[in-house]
Design an enzyme around this catalytic site. Structure first.
Site, PDB file in Angstrom:
ATOM      1  N   ASP A 157       0.833  -1.223  -0.056  1.00 17.09           N
ATOM      2  CA  ASP A 157       0.146  -0.058  -0.065  1.00 17.09           C
ATOM      3  C   ASP A 157       0.776   1.281   0.174  1.00 17.09           C
ATOM      4  OD1 ASP A 157      -2.484   1.491  -0.097  1.00 17.09           O
ATOM      5  OD2 ASP A 157      -2.402   1.547   2.267  1.00 17.09           O
ATOM      6  N   CYS A 237     -16.017   9.692  -0.604  1.00 13.38           N
ATOM      7  CA  CYS A 237     -15.844   8.487   0.111  1.00 13.38           C
ATOM      8  C   CYS A 237     -15.256   9.004   1.352  1.00 13.38           C
ATOM      9  CB  CYS A 237     -14.695   7.702  -0.648  1.00 13.38           C
ATOM     10  SG  CYS A 237     -14.159   6.450   0.558  1.00 13.38           S
TER      11      CYS A 237
END
Length: 385
Positions: A157, A237
């Site tokens: 990530d 989001c």
């Protein structure tokens, strides 16, 4: 990796045999999935570029900076032949620390009231920081591959890799309509990591999309951020708003955040494949007392030093005190009551303007919701400057 496994590697073994040896090593290291994708351009590179062009990535400028590398892994590691995709389950089940344990972390005169509002933190962030834990596991995979002459680049990530594309290509899972990956064994609760290597390993086959006509994840999104199947507008989001966005949260979106103070699991929770999810064997992902059961208003007492101490091993440290307390104020504005006003009024005088702004908004929300008039000056105490 055991000494036996390391010593048994032969640089002249076939790609298939190397892969067959890698799989149990990855499992022994602690990964729940290990599959291989060819190191080629990601299948959805064009869609990714369009997503950037539409500015749906918001303020995540690192996405733009890494655009070319994300679309061509050879720009990351020249002569890379394979991408090893690894999955690690982080599902903790329903266990949580009782309020009395959480309250002990603060200098409160009494335990957290059963009526005091608490906030929601995404499951992945309730335990130890996964970056550090997975990075140490990737070092062991790298060590194993170097024994066979491989040169590697490892990411969790953190690197310019369209990881879900390669994970789907390798058969770790399939692309859910929320854009998250779904594994029929783990559901949606797993981390991904990638190892780019110059070694050639036989690629695995993808698995079929098993979402069918289900759109539960789309319907579950509180802000409508999933604008169509497989399309996400990050600017709406809640994970973006509470983590990636560094400044003020847009006024029209604040009420939709509810009591979420770091990330959001709604689209993940909605997935029916999670009925098969098993509790992770990695104890480090289990919730810390600092992330569950603490009254929202108690977080507002955190100094910079205390924040760093409390979240030193947590992903939450990434957004710093200013970002976390901003989120706390928004949550209190949505679910708080008059008993939270005193803590918010102190926060409204915080030296950090971002915190003060959101605290004043929260005070206004609570007063309006409970029919409480401002004081005689017509101002909340946080505005007397």
């Amino acid at each position: 990796m055991t000494e036996t496994a390391a010593c048994s590697i032969n640089r002249d073994i076939s790609p298939l045999e190397l892969k067959q040896r890698l799989l149990p090593v990855a499992r022994e290291i602690g990964f729940d999935s290990c599959r291989i994708a060819a190191c080629s351009s990601p299948p959805h590179a064009h869609e990714f570029r369009n997503w950037l062009h539409d500015e749906a990535h918001g303020e995540m400028s690192y996405m733009e900076r890494g655009e070319e590398k994300r679309c061509d892994p050879q720009k990351i590691l020249p002569d890379a032949r394979s991408i090893i995709v690894l999955g690690l389950n982080y599902f903790q089940g329903g266990a949580a620390h009782p309020p009395s344990v959480a309250a002990a972390l603060f200098d409160a005169a009494s335990p957290v009231s059963s009526r005091a509002k608490t906030g929601r933190i995404a499951r992945y962030a309730q335990g130890d920081d996964y970056h550090e834990l997975i990075a140490s596991k990737l070092d062991k995979v790298d060590e194993f591959l170097r024994e066979s002459g491989g040169l590697q680049k490892c990411y969790v990530d953190t690197g310019p890799v369209l990881e879900r594309d390669y994970a789907a290509q390798a058969g770790i899972g399939w692309h859910g309509k929320s854009t998250m990956l779904i594994d029929e064994r783990l559901g949606t609760w797993f981390f991904l990591a990638e190892v780019l290597t110059t070694l050639e390993l036989p690629p695995d086959e993808p698995v079929p999309d098993r979402c069918g006509t289900c759109e539960r994840c789309i319907k579950a999104c509180p802000t409508g951020a999933i604008t169509a199947p497989h399309r996400l507008d990050a600017r709406r989001c809640i994970s973006y708003l509470t983590i990636e966005l560094k400044g003020s949260i847009p006024l029209n979106l604040r009420p939709l955040i509810g009591d979420r103070i770091f990330g959001c699991d709604d689209c993940l929770d909605a997935c029916p494949w999670n009925r098969f999810a098993q509790v992770s064997r990695e104890a480090a992902f289990f919730a810390h007392p600092s992330t569950v059961g603490i009254a929202l208003r108690d977080y507002l007492s955190l100094s910079d030093e205390r924040f760093r101490e409390l979240f030193r091993n947590s992903p939450i440290k990434r957004i710093k005190r200013r970002g976390f307390l901003r989120n706390i104020c928004v949550a209190l504005g949505n679910v708080g009551d008059p008993s939270d006003l005193a803590a918010l009024e102190r926060a409204a005088t915080d030296a950090e303007p971002l915190i003060a702004e959101h605290a004043k908004w929260a005070i206004h929300q609570i007063r309006s919701r409970h029919g409480i008039s401002p004081d005689k000056t017509g101002l909340i105490r946080g505005d007397r400057n």
